[in-house]
Design a protein around this motif. Structure first.
Motif, PDB file in Angstrom:
ATOM      1  N   UNK A 104      88.488  28.429  74.752  1.00 13.19           N
ATOM      2  CA  UNK A 104      87.513  28.292  74.640  1.00 13.19           C
ATOM      3  C   UNK A 104      87.450  28.827  72.847  1.00 13.19           C
ATOM      4  N   UNK A 105      86.589  27.748  72.305  1.00 13.10           N
ATOM      5  CA  UNK A 105      86.115  28.627  70.585  1.00 13.10           C
ATOM      6  C   UNK A 105      84.546  28.782  71.192  1.00 13.10           C
ATOM      7  N   UNK A 106      84.705  30.820  70.740  1.00 13.82           N
ATOM      8  CA  UNK A 106      82.912  30.716  70.572  1.00 13.82           C
ATOM      9  C   UNK A 106      82.473  31.253  68.946  1.00 13.82           C
ATOM     10  N   UNK A 107      81.379  30.753  69.215  1.00 14.59           N
ATOM     11  CA  UNK A 107      80.862  30.317  67.578  1.00 14.59           C
ATOM     12  C   UNK A 107      79.679  31.374  68.354  1.00 14.59           C
ATOM     13  N   UNK A 108      79.564  31.948  66.688  1.00 15.52           N
ATOM     14  CA  UNK A 108      78.747  32.972  66.133  1.00 15.52           C
ATOM     15  C   UNK A 108      78.157  33.012  64.618  1.00 15.52           C
ATOM     16  N   UNK A 109      77.021  33.238  64.549  1.00 17.69           N
ATOM     17  CA  UNK A 109      76.262  32.846  63.086  1.00 17.69           C
ATOM     18  C   UNK A 109      76.723  34.633  62.343  1.00 17.69           C
ATOM     19  N   UNK A 110      76.697  34.940  61.258  1.00 18.17           N
ATOM     20  CA  UNK A 110      76.514  35.642  60.812  1.00 18.17           C
ATOM     21  C   UNK A 110      75.587  34.718  58.956  1.00 18.17           C
ATOM     22  N   UNK A 111      75.625  37.002  58.198  1.00 17.19           N
ATOM     23  CA  UNK A 111      75.112  36.980  56.928  1.00 17.19           C
ATOM     24  C   UNK A 111      76.104  37.046  56.217  1.00 17.19           C
ATOM     25  N   UNK A 112      76.147  35.951  55.526  1.00 16.29           N
ATOM     26  CA  UNK A 112      77.404  36.161  53.950  1.00 16.29           C
ATOM     27  C   UNK A 112      76.471  36.599  52.678  1.00 16.29           C
ATOM     28  N   UNK A 113      76.669  37.477  51.523  1.00 11.14           N
ATOM     29  CA  UNK A 113      76.260  37.846  50.955  1.00 11.14           C
ATOM     30  C   UNK A 113      76.999  36.128  49.545  1.00 11.14           C
ATOM     31  N   UNK A 114      76.475  35.732  49.287  1.00 13.49           N
ATOM     32  CA  UNK A 114      76.351  35.216  48.187  1.00 13.49           C
ATOM     33  C   UNK A 114      76.348  35.023  46.466  1.00 13.49           C
ATOM     34  N   UNK A 115      76.859  34.731  45.514  1.00 13.94           N
ATOM     35  CA  UNK A 115      76.812  35.362  43.863  1.00 13.94           C
ATOM     36  C   UNK A 115      77.470  33.894  43.163  1.00 13.94           C
ATOM     37  N   UNK A 116      75.576  32.961  43.491  1.00 19.02           N
ATOM     38  CA  UNK A 116      75.950  32.145  43.201  1.00 19.02           C
ATOM     39  C   UNK A 116      75.680  31.567  41.212  1.00 19.02           C
ATOM     40  N   UNK A 117      76.773  31.883  40.299  1.00 21.93           N
ATOM     41  CA  UNK A 117      76.116  32.244  39.004  1.00 21.93           C
ATOM     42  C   UNK A 117      75.276  33.864  38.972  1.00 21.93           C
ATOM     43  N   UNK A 118      75.594  34.522  39.422  1.00 27.81           N
ATOM     44  CA  UNK A 118      73.897  35.944  39.384  1.00 27.81           C
ATOM     45  C   UNK A 118      73.790  36.189  38.143  1.00 27.81           C
ATOM     46  N   UNK A 119      72.186  36.336  38.454  1.00 28.24           N
ATOM     47  CA  UNK A 119      71.356  36.884  36.724  1.00 28.24           C
ATOM     48  C   UNK A 119      70.787  38.196  37.441  1.00 28.24           C
ATOM     49  N   UNK A 120      71.065  38.649  36.071  1.00 33.66           N
ATOM     50  CA  UNK A 120      69.540  39.754  36.621  1.00 33.66           C
ATOM     51  C   UNK A 120      69.320  40.359  35.103  1.00 33.66           C
ATOM     52  N   UNK A 121      68.000  40.292  35.488  1.00 29.37           N
ATOM     53  CA  UNK A 121      67.252  40.619  34.605  1.00 29.37           C
ATOM     54  C   UNK A 121      66.802  41.696  34.310  1.00 29.37           C
ATOM     55  N   UNK A 122      66.567  43.336  33.921  1.00 33.69           N
ATOM     56  CA  UNK A 122      65.886  44.203  34.226  1.00 33.69           C
ATOM     57  C   UNK A 122      64.393  44.894  32.282  1.00 33.69           C
ATOM     58  N   UNK A 166      60.227  45.581  26.570  1.00 33.87           N
ATOM     59  CA  UNK A 166      60.191  44.386  25.679  1.00 33.87           C
ATOM     60  C   UNK A 166      61.857  44.265  25.432  1.00 33.87           C
ATOM     61  N   UNK A 167      62.614  45.482  26.365  1.00 34.90           N
ATOM     62  CA  UNK A 167      64.747  45.246  26.133  1.00 34.90           C
ATOM     63  C   UNK A 167      64.462  44.743  27.380  1.00 34.90           C
ATOM     64  N   UNK A 168      66.124  44.247  27.287  1.00 27.96           N
ATOM     65  CA  UNK A 168      66.651  44.058  28.649  1.00 27.96           C
ATOM     66  C   UNK A 168      67.903  44.795  28.375  1.00 27.96           C
ATOM     67  N   UNK A 169      67.831  45.899  30.062  1.00 25.26           N
ATOM     68  CA  UNK A 169      68.433  46.852  30.319  1.00 25.26           C
ATOM     69  C   UNK A 169      69.991  46.323  30.992  1.00 25.26           C
ATOM     70  N   UNK A 170      69.711  44.937  31.448  1.00 23.40           N
ATOM     71  CA  UNK A 170      71.299  44.170  31.721  1.00 23.40           C
ATOM     72  C   UNK A 170      71.786  45.400  32.868  1.00 23.40           C
ATOM     73  N   UNK A 171      71.144  45.038  33.638  1.00 17.60           N
ATOM     74  CA  UNK A 171      71.298  45.845  34.525  1.00 17.60           C
ATOM     75  C   UNK A 171      72.693  45.120  36.226  1.00 17.60           C
ATOM     76  N   UNK A 172      73.179  45.521  36.560  1.00 16.77           N
ATOM     77  CA  UNK A 172      74.035  45.142  37.508  1.00 16.77           C
ATOM     78  C   UNK A 172      73.153  44.316  38.847  1.00 16.77           C
ATOM     79  N   UNK A 173      73.735  43.157  39.951  1.00 15.63           N
ATOM     80  CA  UNK A 173      72.500  43.058  41.240  1.00 15.63           C
ATOM     81  C   UNK A 173      72.968  43.248  41.716  1.00 15.63           C
ATOM     82  N   UNK A 174      72.703  44.174  42.932  1.00 11.42           N
ATOM     83  CA  UNK A 174      72.743  44.649  43.969  1.00 11.42           C
ATOM     84  C   UNK A 174      73.469  43.231  45.195  1.00 11.42           C
TER      85      UNK A 174
END
Ligand code: BES
Ligand code: ZN
Length: 467
Positions: A91-109, A113-121
């Motif tokens: 038997x091939x037993x399928x199951x779903x899961x959630x995968x974290x994606x990072x597609x050209x991630x940008x993060x602004x904080x 008026x100043x960007x602290x250049x944060x890391x995105x979780x």
């Protein structure tokens, strides 16, 4: 379901004797010899062929098999075809899961008026918010102020998990998360699927400056995250069963497992095409053997995403199913030339979740002495693989691995040229001989699946795998 045979006292006696090489019920007899394989062992081990295993590793490691990718599905379908060829119900037993994606991630904080250049979780929701900042300290449950409703929570790293911090402020109605680190670096923070607010990390000193600023008046922040989030994907377990003849059936099941997924971008020759190759070879060898116990071979998907396949499989078992499983043998990383160091047994060790001996370690330690390895196998304590969910069901389970790990672990260099046929052979013989000791018709059934017999003499080692 056929009636279970005999009693555990007999089994215990059989096990102890087997270490002395004299487990001679039925037609076999002879002089006890600690290092001699029995005629029963030979039926299995003489057929195990390391070339087959090596070829399987070579084929599977031609491409990465990260869970949810075409590479995984291709591998899983190959494994299924092999099981079918050997005559298993598959038997091939399928199951779903959630995968974290990072597609050209940008993060602004932006603050003042100043960007602290944060890391995105990792897994942060992608969104844009502008709101006042409220300092909530460690964000422990029950200690988050109501004032965070509609605001951005400024959270200090430490003491509880990132995902719990996010959840605790979400529960109070926060619209964004700024985590400040305990060091002058930023690359930390993980959010769960469904935690739909943007979450970013700043450094310790940036955070402390912000806390100070808040003491002298309100501060407004602007967070913008793109390219990050979760995606639903499908992974698979491959399951193969062989039931005994109805008139010989103890109703019990023995499981042999490995995981077929790799890390993204890694060919996963040793991790864990090696384990899969031994699962397939044992399935081939045992396909036509007389048995009174069901053999169940499983290769799991999405192990590298957090043991998802084995947890999914375990969740599909009824209490009665779980009760009938008497042992789970997990092989994960059993073929590296470069693993194991100078340790005894060529570095092979059996890790259990609780650091205690069980039926699996008792059988396999003894089998080590009678087969190609010709040494007793030690045991230790570690999770980190698919033996975990089986242990949690009360099933005797162990991970077979060479420890310490090779330097190629989870890298693109985990390739076929690092694989040692001898190590594959030794481990497959140990697991095969142990499984057959349970499954062959002349040995007594286990009285109850969750009761292990008396241990034999072998050592605990406090050995860390590294990495
Ligand atoms: N093959 C490893 C298991 C492993 C790693 C055992 C190191 C012993 C030492 C497995 O595929 C793996 O990498 N597991 C993850 C944990 C899992 C829950 C994602 C790990 O150990 O990081
Ligand atoms: Zn692995």
């Amino acid at each position: 379901m056929a009636k279970k045979k005999v009693i555990s006292v007999l089994l215990t006696a059989g096990l102890v004797l087997s270490v002395n090489g004299a487990y001679a019920q039925g037609p076999v007899s002879g002089t006890p010899n600690q290092n001699a394989a029995s005629a029963f062992d030979n039926k299995i081990i003489n057929k195990i062929n390391a070339d087959n295993m090596y070829n399987t590793v070579a084929l599977l490691s031609e491409q990465p098999r990260a869970a949810g990718t075409d590479g995984e599905l291709k591998g899983a379908e190959y494994i299924k075809r092999q099981f079918e060829k050997y005559g298993y119900e598959t038997e091939l037993q399928p199951f779903k899961f959630y995968d974290a994606i990072r597609n050209n991630v940008t993060g602004l904080l932006e603050i003042n008026g100043q960007d602290l250049k944060p890391y995105v979780f990792s897994g942060s929701y992608s969104a844009e918010v502008t709101a006042e900042v409220v300092h909530v300290g460690l964000a422990k449950a029950g200690a988050v102020p109501d004032a965070v409703k509609g605001k951005i929570a400024l959270i200090q790293r430490g003491e509880i998990a990132f995902v719990d911090k996010v959840q605790n402020v979400l529960d109070k109605g926060a619209v964004g998360v700024i985590l400040y680190n305990t060091a002058e670096s930023t690359g930390v923070g993980i959010a769960n699927p469904g935690q739909d607010i943007p979450a970013v990390t700043i450094t310790k000193s940036q955070g402390e400056a912000l806390v100070k600023q808040l003491e002298s008046g309100p501060v407004t922040a602007h967070i913008k995250v793109t390219g990050s989030g979760y995606q639903e994907k499908t992974s698979y377990n491959v399951i193969a069963k062989m039931k005994p003849n109805k008139n010989k059936d103890t109703g019990q099941v023995v499981m042999i497992g490995a995981h077929h997924d790799s890390v993204p971008g890694g060919p996963g020759a040793n991790d864990d095409a090696s384990g899969v190759s031994a699962v397939l070879e044992l399935a081939r060898v045992m396909a036509n053997m007389p048995i009174d116990t069901e053999l169940r071979f499983v290769t799991f998907g999405a192990e590298e995403k957090g043991l998802l396949g084995s947890y999914h499989y375990a969740s599909t078992l009824s209490e009665k199913d779980a009760d009938n499983i008497v042992a789970h043998f997990q092989m994960d990383m059993i073929g590296s030339k470069d693993a194991g160091g100078d340790n005894k047994a060529n570095g092979l060790i059996m890790y259990t979740i609780d650091g205690k001996k069980n039926l699996v370690t008792d059988l396999a330690s003894a089998a080590g002495a009678r087969t190609a390895l010709a040494e007793i196998v030690p045991y230790g304590q570690l999770g980190r693989s698919d033996h975990q969910p089986f242990h949690e069901l009360g099933i005797p389970a162990a991970l077979f691995i060479h420890s310490p790990l090779e330097p190629w672990y989870h890298t693109p260099a985990d390739t076929i040229d690092k694989i040692d046929k001898q190590k594959l052979q030794e481990t497959a013989e140990i697991v095969g001989a142990s499984v057959y000791q349970i499954a062959r018709p002349d040995t007594p059934a286990l009285e109850h699946s969750r009761v292990a017999p008396q241990p034999v003499e072998y050592d605990f080692e406090n050995r860390s795998p590294g990495a």
